[in-house]
Write an enzyme that holds these catalytic residues in place. Structure first.
Site, PDB file in Angstrom:
ATOM      1  N   TRP A 286       0.815  -1.213   0.000  1.00 53.72           N
ATOM      2  CA  TRP A 286       0.000   0.000   0.000  1.00 53.72           C
ATOM      3  C   TRP A 286       0.853   1.270   0.000  1.00 53.72           C
ATOM      4  CZ3 TRP A 286      -0.671  -3.982   3.578  1.00 53.72           C
ATOM      5  CH2 TRP A 286       0.057  -3.852   4.763  1.00 53.72           C
TER       6      TRP A 286
ATOM      7  N   GLU B 207      -6.120   0.840   5.841  1.00 55.34           N
ATOM      8  CA  GLU B 207      -6.247   1.498   7.145  1.00 55.34           C
ATOM      9  C   GLU B 207      -7.303   0.819   8.005  1.00 55.34           C
ATOM     10  OE1 GLU B 207      -4.386   3.782   8.497  1.00 55.34           O
ATOM     11  OE2 GLU B 207      -3.112   3.918   6.730  1.00 55.34           O
TER      12      GLU B 207
ATOM     13  N   THR C 113      -4.547  -4.788  14.077  1.00 52.26           N
ATOM     14  CA  THR C 113      -3.939  -5.934  13.399  1.00 52.26           C
ATOM     15  C   THR C 113      -2.538  -5.552  12.934  1.00 52.26           C
ATOM     16  OG1 THR C 113      -6.121  -6.616  12.607  1.00 52.26           O
ATOM     17  CG2 THR C 113      -4.220  -7.634  11.566  1.00 52.26           C
TER      18      THR C 113
ATOM     19  N   TYR D  70     -13.530  -7.796  14.670  1.00 49.54           N
ATOM     20  CA  TYR D  70     -14.516  -6.720  14.600  1.00 49.54           C
ATOM     21  C   TYR D  70     -15.208  -6.669  13.242  1.00 49.54           C
ATOM     22  CZ  TYR D  70     -12.383  -5.018  18.914  1.00 49.54           C
ATOM     23  OH  TYR D  70     -11.902  -4.919  20.201  1.00 49.54           O
TER      24      TYR D  70
ATOM     25  N   TYR E  58      -8.474   9.606  12.809  1.00 48.36           N
ATOM     26  CA  TYR E  58      -7.169   9.049  12.447  1.00 48.36           C
ATOM     27  C   TYR E  58      -7.192   8.474  11.032  1.00 48.36           C
ATOM     28  CZ  TYR E  58      -3.067   6.144  12.210  1.00 48.36           C
ATOM     29  OH  TYR E  58      -1.893   5.576  11.785  1.00 48.36           O
TER      30      TYR E  58
ATOM     31  N   ASP F 298      -0.237   8.424  16.189  1.00 49.86           N
ATOM     32  CA  ASP F 298      -0.674   7.127  16.692  1.00 49.86           C
ATOM     33  C   ASP F 298       0.233   6.721  17.849  1.00 49.86           C
ATOM     34  OD1 ASP F 298       1.698   6.366  15.497  1.00 49.86           O
ATOM     35  OD2 ASP F 298       0.816   4.849  14.179  1.00 49.86           O
TER      36      ASP F 298
END
Length: 307
Positions: free
Chosen positions: A34, A47, A53, A94, A132, A150
């Site tokens: 990416w 993202e 992860t 999630y 973010y 972050d």
């Protein structure tokens, strides 16, 4: 922390600090796919996947996702159950993030005619895209973001420039430090620094850290770091059980309550503590998130992925 206070926290040779980091990054950095694109869709997928992860685990999932849905239009046209099923199969955690990503794609197609907005404020209007993520997409796709802050960046600033463990202080210092108009390379570089040199256990010399001559921690030997919230255990968690429900329905199609329960837990007992009442509570959450439907037309009920 005011902008003036942020400036005071930084060395006088701020331009040299910036140049040293960018040159260090451009000489050698981890090769993630990416980082080779400025496609906002591909960057958004990365993202969202990389939340909670590790990046090394994201690579295969990201490539497989883009092979299956290569454009924002193809994702918008996909069945939501297929997207959620992919997410669960890849164990990305999630599953509602898959739902949000799918909905965000539909928003881009319907509200923006398939072209992503390029500002953090507009990107934040997309489903499931917080400050973010919006800033990361603006930075890496359009070179139009603010300084990313972050956990890695906080650790770097805390150690290098003795910035207080305070979100406002980190934001102000990061913003002051980032060179104007260079959010893409800068945010990649400072996160890389935190990821390979200024880790929890620092590797200053081994990684040839470019900030050693200015670094407070390197000078004093005090490599403490800001407090980081502990992630809850995954094994046996509600998050794990939600994933098992989605995976079971993706593999076997609609199932009645008890059949599903036995596929989710080896200790499932219909009338026990981890029985129908527990499973229905879990299914209620998944239904609220738009992931499953529960048909209560009979005594036990039947559950299916929502499409």
């Amino acid at each position: 922390m005011s902008d003036a206070a942020a400036a005071d926290a930084l060395p006088e040779e701020t331009d040299a600090v910036r140049t040293a980091l960018i040159e260090w990054y451009e000489r050698d950095h981890r090769a993630f796919p990416w980082r080779e694109t400025d496609d906002p869709y591909a960057i958004l997928v990365c993202e969202v996947m990389s939340q909670q992860t590790q990046l090394d685990r994201v690579v295969d999932a990201w490539e497989a996702f883009l092979d299956r849905w290569p454009t924002v239009d193809s994702l918008a046209d996909a069945d939501r159950a297929d997207v959620v099923g992919f997410w669960s199969d890849q164990r990305l955690g999630y599953n509602n993030r898959a739902r949000y990503l799918h909905e965000a794609a539909r928003q881009v197609v319907s509200a923006y005619d398939g072209s992503f907005p390029d500002s953090p404020a507009e990107l934040e209007e997309l489903m499931g895209v917080g400050p973010y993520t919006a800033n990361a997409v603006a930075s890496f796709a359009f070179d139009a973001g603010d300084a990313v802050v972050d956990t890695n960046v906080k650790r770097v600033l805390y150690r290098a420039f003795d910035v207080p463990d305070d979100d406002e202080a980190f934001e102000a210092t990061a913003g002051r430090l980032m060179p104007d108009g260079r959010s893409r390379v800068w945010n990649n570089a400072i996160m890389e620094l935190g990821g390979v040199a200024c880790e929890k256990t620092p590797r200053c010399d081994e990684a040839d850290c470019p900030w050693r001559e200015w670094c407070h921690a390197y000078r004093t030997g005090d490599f403490t770091a800001p407090d980081v919230p502990t992630q809850p255990e995954f094994e046996g968690s509600r998050r794990q059980m939600r994933g098992r429900v989605v995976r079971a329905l993706g593999e076997h199609g609609p199932l009645d309550i008890d059949t599903l329960g036995h596929r989710v837990r080896v200790d499932y007992a219909p009338d026990g503590d981890r029985g129908r009442a527990w499973l229905r509570d879990l299914l209620s959450d998944l239904a609220d998130d738009g992931l499953v439907d529960v048909d209560d037309g009979d005594d036990e009920g039947r559950v299916r992925l929502r499409r």
